[in-house]
Design a protein around this motif. Structure first.
Motif, PDB file in Angstrom:
ATOM      1  N   ALA A  33       5.274 -33.878  21.922  1.00 34.85           N
ATOM      2  CA  ALA A  33       5.907 -33.538  23.303  1.00 34.85           C
ATOM      3  C   ALA A  33       5.133 -34.422  24.222  1.00 34.85           C
ATOM      4  CB  ALA A  33       6.305 -32.143  23.635  1.00 34.85           C
ATOM      5  N   VAL A  34       3.930 -34.213  24.054  1.00 39.03           N
ATOM      6  CA  VAL A  34       2.803 -34.881  25.233  1.00 39.03           C
ATOM      7  C   VAL A  34       3.232 -36.145  24.773  1.00 39.03           C
ATOM      8  CG1 VAL A  34       0.522 -35.300  25.236  1.00 39.03           C
ATOM      9  CG2 VAL A  34       1.346 -33.120  25.774  1.00 39.03           C
ATOM     10  N   LEU A  35       2.926 -36.826  23.576  1.00 36.66           N
ATOM     11  CA  LEU A  35       3.057 -38.067  23.362  1.00 36.66           C
ATOM     12  C   LEU A  35       4.451 -38.660  23.619  1.00 36.66           C
ATOM     13  CD1 LEU A  35       1.507 -38.616  19.915  1.00 36.66           C
ATOM     14  CD2 LEU A  35       0.599 -39.531  21.880  1.00 36.66           C
ATOM     15  N   MET A  36       5.403 -38.148  23.432  1.00 38.68           N
ATOM     16  CA  MET A  36       6.730 -38.581  23.657  1.00 38.68           C
ATOM     17  C   MET A  36       7.165 -38.752  25.301  1.00 38.68           C
ATOM     18  SD  MET A  36       9.494 -36.757  21.244  1.00 38.68           S
ATOM     19  CE  MET A  36      10.704 -38.211  21.402  1.00 38.68           C
ATOM     20  N   ASP A  37       6.426 -37.522  26.024  1.00 46.67           N
ATOM     21  CA  ASP A  37       6.643 -37.667  27.496  1.00 46.67           C
ATOM     22  C   ASP A  37       5.888 -38.796  28.136  1.00 46.67           C
ATOM     23  OD1 ASP A  37       8.463 -35.430  28.084  1.00 46.67           O
ATOM     24  OD2 ASP A  37       7.420 -35.385  29.998  1.00 46.67           O
ATOM     25  N   ALA A  38       4.520 -39.090  27.533  1.00 52.31           N
ATOM     26  CA  ALA A  38       3.783 -39.944  28.188  1.00 52.31           C
ATOM     27  C   ALA A  38       4.159 -41.583  27.946  1.00 52.31           C
ATOM     28  CB  ALA A  38       2.397 -39.758  27.595  1.00 52.31           C
ATOM     29  N   TYR A  39       4.875 -41.528  27.029  1.00 48.75           N
ATOM     30  CA  TYR A  39       5.361 -43.010  26.657  1.00 48.75           C
ATOM     31  C   TYR A  39       6.140 -43.671  27.744  1.00 48.75           C
ATOM     32  CZ  TYR A  39       7.316 -46.938  23.885  1.00 48.75           C
ATOM     33  OH  TYR A  39       7.668 -48.041  23.555  1.00 48.75           O
ATOM     34  N   SER A  40       5.594 -44.897  27.978  1.00 46.93           N
ATOM     35  CA  SER A  40       6.209 -45.831  28.950  1.00 46.93           C
ATOM     36  C   SER A  40       6.333 -47.154  29.069  1.00 46.93           C
ATOM     37  CB  SER A  40       6.116 -45.342  30.576  1.00 46.93           C
ATOM     38  OG  SER A  40       4.739 -45.915  30.720  1.00 46.93           O
ATOM     39  N   GLU A  41       7.133 -47.984  29.290  1.00 47.07           N
ATOM     40  CA  GLU A  41       7.130 -49.370  29.371  1.00 47.07           C
ATOM     41  C   GLU A  41       6.891 -49.907  30.586  1.00 47.07           C
ATOM     42  OE1 GLU A  41      10.268 -50.651  26.867  1.00 47.07           O
ATOM     43  OE2 GLU A  41       9.411 -49.681  25.134  1.00 47.07           O
ATOM     44  N   LYS A  42       6.029 -51.100  30.633  1.00 44.24           N
ATOM     45  CA  LYS A  42       5.893 -51.767  32.015  1.00 44.24           C
ATOM     46  C   LYS A  42       5.982 -53.273  31.668  1.00 44.24           C
ATOM     47  CE  LYS A  42       2.841 -51.500  36.007  1.00 44.24           C
ATOM     48  NZ  LYS A  42       1.897 -50.849  36.735  1.00 44.24           N
ATOM     49  N   THR A  43       6.625 -54.038  32.794  1.00 40.73           N
ATOM     50  CA  THR A  43       6.652 -55.516  32.433  1.00 40.73           C
ATOM     51  C   THR A  43       5.573 -56.156  33.463  1.00 40.73           C
ATOM     52  OG1 THR A  43       8.938 -55.237  31.865  1.00 40.73           O
ATOM     53  CG2 THR A  43       7.999 -57.442  32.544  1.00 40.73           C
ATOM     54  N   ASN A  44       5.053 -56.924  33.077  1.00 42.29           N
ATOM     55  CA  ASN A  44       3.939 -57.592  33.805  1.00 42.29           C
ATOM     56  C   ASN A  44       4.360 -58.823  34.496  1.00 42.29           C
ATOM     57  OD1 ASN A  44       3.744 -59.525  31.889  1.00 42.29           O
ATOM     58  ND2 ASN A  44       1.623 -59.160  31.164  1.00 42.29           N
ATOM     59  N   ASP A  45       3.422 -59.408  35.394  1.00 42.18           N
ATOM     60  CA  ASP A  45       3.887 -60.804  36.357  1.00 42.18           C
ATOM     61  C   ASP A  45       4.376 -61.869  35.177  1.00 42.18           C
ATOM     62  OD1 ASP A  45       2.642 -59.405  37.794  1.00 42.18           O
ATOM     63  OD2 ASP A  45       0.831 -60.521  37.824  1.00 42.18           O
ATOM     64  N   LYS A  46       4.022 -61.880  33.828  1.00 41.08           N
ATOM     65  CA  LYS A  46       4.551 -62.901  33.103  1.00 41.08           C
ATOM     66  C   LYS A  46       5.677 -62.628  32.441  1.00 41.08           C
ATOM     67  CE  LYS A  46      -0.174 -64.188  32.072  1.00 41.08           C
ATOM     68  NZ  LYS A  46      -1.184 -63.695  30.996  1.00 41.08           N
ATOM     69  N   GLY A  47       6.069 -61.235  32.778  1.00 39.49           N
ATOM     70  CA  GLY A  47       7.540 -61.036  31.960  1.00 39.49           C
ATOM     71  C   GLY A  47       7.306 -60.509  30.595  1.00 39.49           C
ATOM     72  N   GLU A  48       5.902 -59.991  30.271  1.00 39.52           N
ATOM     73  CA  GLU A  48       5.884 -59.465  28.793  1.00 39.52           C
ATOM     74  C   GLU A  48       5.653 -57.899  29.045  1.00 39.52           C
ATOM     75  OE1 GLU A  48       2.290 -62.573  27.978  1.00 39.52           O
ATOM     76  OE2 GLU A  48       1.861 -60.751  28.971  1.00 39.52           O
ATOM     77  N   THR A  49       6.423 -57.233  28.323  1.00 41.00           N
ATOM     78  CA  THR A  49       6.650 -55.652  28.217  1.00 41.00           C
ATOM     79  C   THR A  49       5.474 -54.998  27.316  1.00 41.00           C
ATOM     80  OG1 THR A  49       9.002 -55.818  28.358  1.00 41.00           O
ATOM     81  CG2 THR A  49       8.400 -53.844  27.718  1.00 41.00           C
TER      82      THR A  49
END
Ligand code: GAP
Length: 464
Positions: free
Chosen positions: A331-347
């Motif tokens: 549960a902790v791993l699932m809840d902590a998972y997130s994605e973010k895109t940087n200035d170069k458009g990489e996720t």
């Protein structure tokens, strides 16, 4: 945004050293998993957070560590030998074997047919044999415990007298349990070998038991939120009377959204049960049944309690919050998972683990790995932090790659040592979640990090 499904976590967990399929070199062992260098740290951090919260921060709970293999009579009188069953049915068409209570629309999950054999009980306790005995010697039969709770009940009097405890008080235990699950699966959610964190809270038979169940539900909701779980991903399930275990008068399950992609997303994370006085009285030599006969002629102890204030002797009732380490980790791993895109458009994947749970707290990264002074300073900083927090040194890539690697495993802080560090004795501390950077003097670094790593506060317990 939590992980979209468990498979995302399975792949991250293997790639980054949290969890590996067990016995892979021999084709695996369906449903068994091994915890890697980061997984073992995460599990330990969950268990330590739980122990600290219950045993250290409260004044009414003691800890124990009982044996995994207990006298077989424990499981006879606890009711597990007679009732710890799954109900099995076979599909007459494809010969598949399934749990009767898990069928959807009475259809065979393999072939879709609805032609079933009668359901029959299958005891899910894992058996073993003790000592050098003949294969068919029934006296050697023993079980690997299916719950840690019984080790607590049979030690109730030992703990109560040794620690001079008065009701109400609790006994906590964390350790492995085993169940011969018919349908293990969904990664570490349902396995045959798993870890439990159980606490038996002993109270008077006249206490307000249902209110105490609600109290512990609230306490655990707080605790899970201190571990970073979003309340929206938790759901309370009042177990209907006909589904209660033989010892329970009331059980509330805390469910987690393990299957966000499904119509039915919830699965049990833990349960909080009012176990009545069933266990203490069933293991006691003096307890009589309705006809005046001893219910347990094998026991040599009476696990009753004498209340000095009322001068009465009774079997305490028990409120039991029973949680799984592995399900908490998932549960902790699932809840902590997130994605973010940087200035170069990489996720990028960022594991926003609560700092207290993060396997590694700080990564020390030299900005120029061919400059011996910078490398030496970075390694010295790593060594100086190690006694107070888990730190690693890494120079195996460019700085962008090193940051990405640490974000993906949930390291709260990256510390870079650069040319200027040699001049001003300061380093850059980068925050995992905001990617913001600040300059900190090396002499202040340990204190600065420790302050920011403090666990999220859990509300202090209300007096019971
Ligand atoms: N002493 C009560 C008891 O054992 P339970 O609901 O059967 O209650 C408590 O188990 C917790 O143990 C579950 O909520 C779950 O987190 C964990 N658990 C039980 N069986 C499991 C399994 N096969 N694999 C992983 N975790 C399991």
């Amino acid at each position: 945004m939590p992980a979209p499904n468990i498979d995302t976590i399975v792949s991250l967990a293997k790639r980054r050293g949290f969890v590996f399929p067990s016995s892979e070199v021999y084709g695996g062992l369906g449903s068994a998993w091994d915890y890697g260098p980061l997984g073992v740290e995460l599990c330990n951090n969950v268990k330590q957070a739980w122990w600290r919260w219950l045993v250290y921060e409260r004044d009414d709970i003691e800890g124990i560590d009982s044996s995994i293999i207990l006298n077989r009579l424990v499981w006879k009188y606890s009711g597990h030998e007679a009732t710890f069953n799954d109900w099995l049915i076979d599909c007459r068409k494809c010969k598949g074997r399934f749990r009767a209570d898990k069928l959807v629309d009475n259809k065979c999950p393999s072939c879709g047919a609805s032609d079933w054999t009668e359901a029959r009980p299958f005891n899910t306790m894992l058996q073993t044999k003790l000592g050098a005995v003949a294969d068919d010697d029934p006296t050697a039969l023993a079980y690997l415990r299916p719950e840690t709770a019984q080790g607590i009940f049979i030690n109730f009097l030992n703990v109560q007298t040794a620690m001079r405890r008065k009701l109400p008080f609790g006994i906590a235990q964390v350790g492995k349990s085993f169940r011969n699950e018919v349908t293990p699966g969904n990664f570490i959610l349902r396995t045959r070998e798993f870890e439990q964190m159980e606490m038996e809270y002993f109270v008077s038979p006249t206490a307000e038991h249902s209110k105490l169940v609600d109290y512990w539900v609230e306490q655990y909701l707080e605790w899970f939120s201190s571990l970073g779980l979003d309340r929206e991903n938790l759901y309370l399930y009042e177990v209907p009377k006909e589904e209660l275990a033989h010892y329970s008068n009331r059980t509330v399950d805390i469910m987690y959204r393990y299957f966000p992609e499904r119509e039915k997303p919830w699965e049990e994370l833990m349960g909080i049960a009012w176990r009545t006085d069933f266990d203490l009285s069933t293991h006691s030599k003096n307890k009589l049944d309705d006809e005046g006969k001893r219910i347990n002629p094998d026991s040599t102890e009476d696990l009753s309690y004498f209340d000095e204030s009322t001068k009465q002797r009774f079997y305490p009732h028990v409120i039991e919050p029973a949680a799984g380490v592995n399900r908490t980790v998932l549960a902790v791993l699932m809840d902590a998972y997130s994605e973010k895109t940087n200035d170069k458009g990489e996720t990028r994947v960022i594991l926003k683990l609560s700092p207290q749970l993060a396997p590694i707290k700080a990564a020390i990264l030299p900005l120029a790995k061919n400059k011996p002074e910078i490398v030496g300073m970075a390694k010295a900083i790593k060594r100086s932090l190690q006694p107070v927090l888990r730190a690693v040194y890494d120079d195996t890539g460019g700085i962008g790659k090193l940051y990405a690697r640490q974000d993906e495993i949930g390291t709260p802080f990256c510390i870079t040592v650069d040319h200027q560090s040699l001049e001003d004795e300061a380093v850059t501390v980068r925050d995992r979640d905001t990617w913001e950077q600040e300059r900190i003097k090396v002499t202040d670094l340990a204190e600065h990090l420790q302050k920011r790593l403090k666990p999220y506060p859990v509300a202090p317990p209300e007096t019971i």
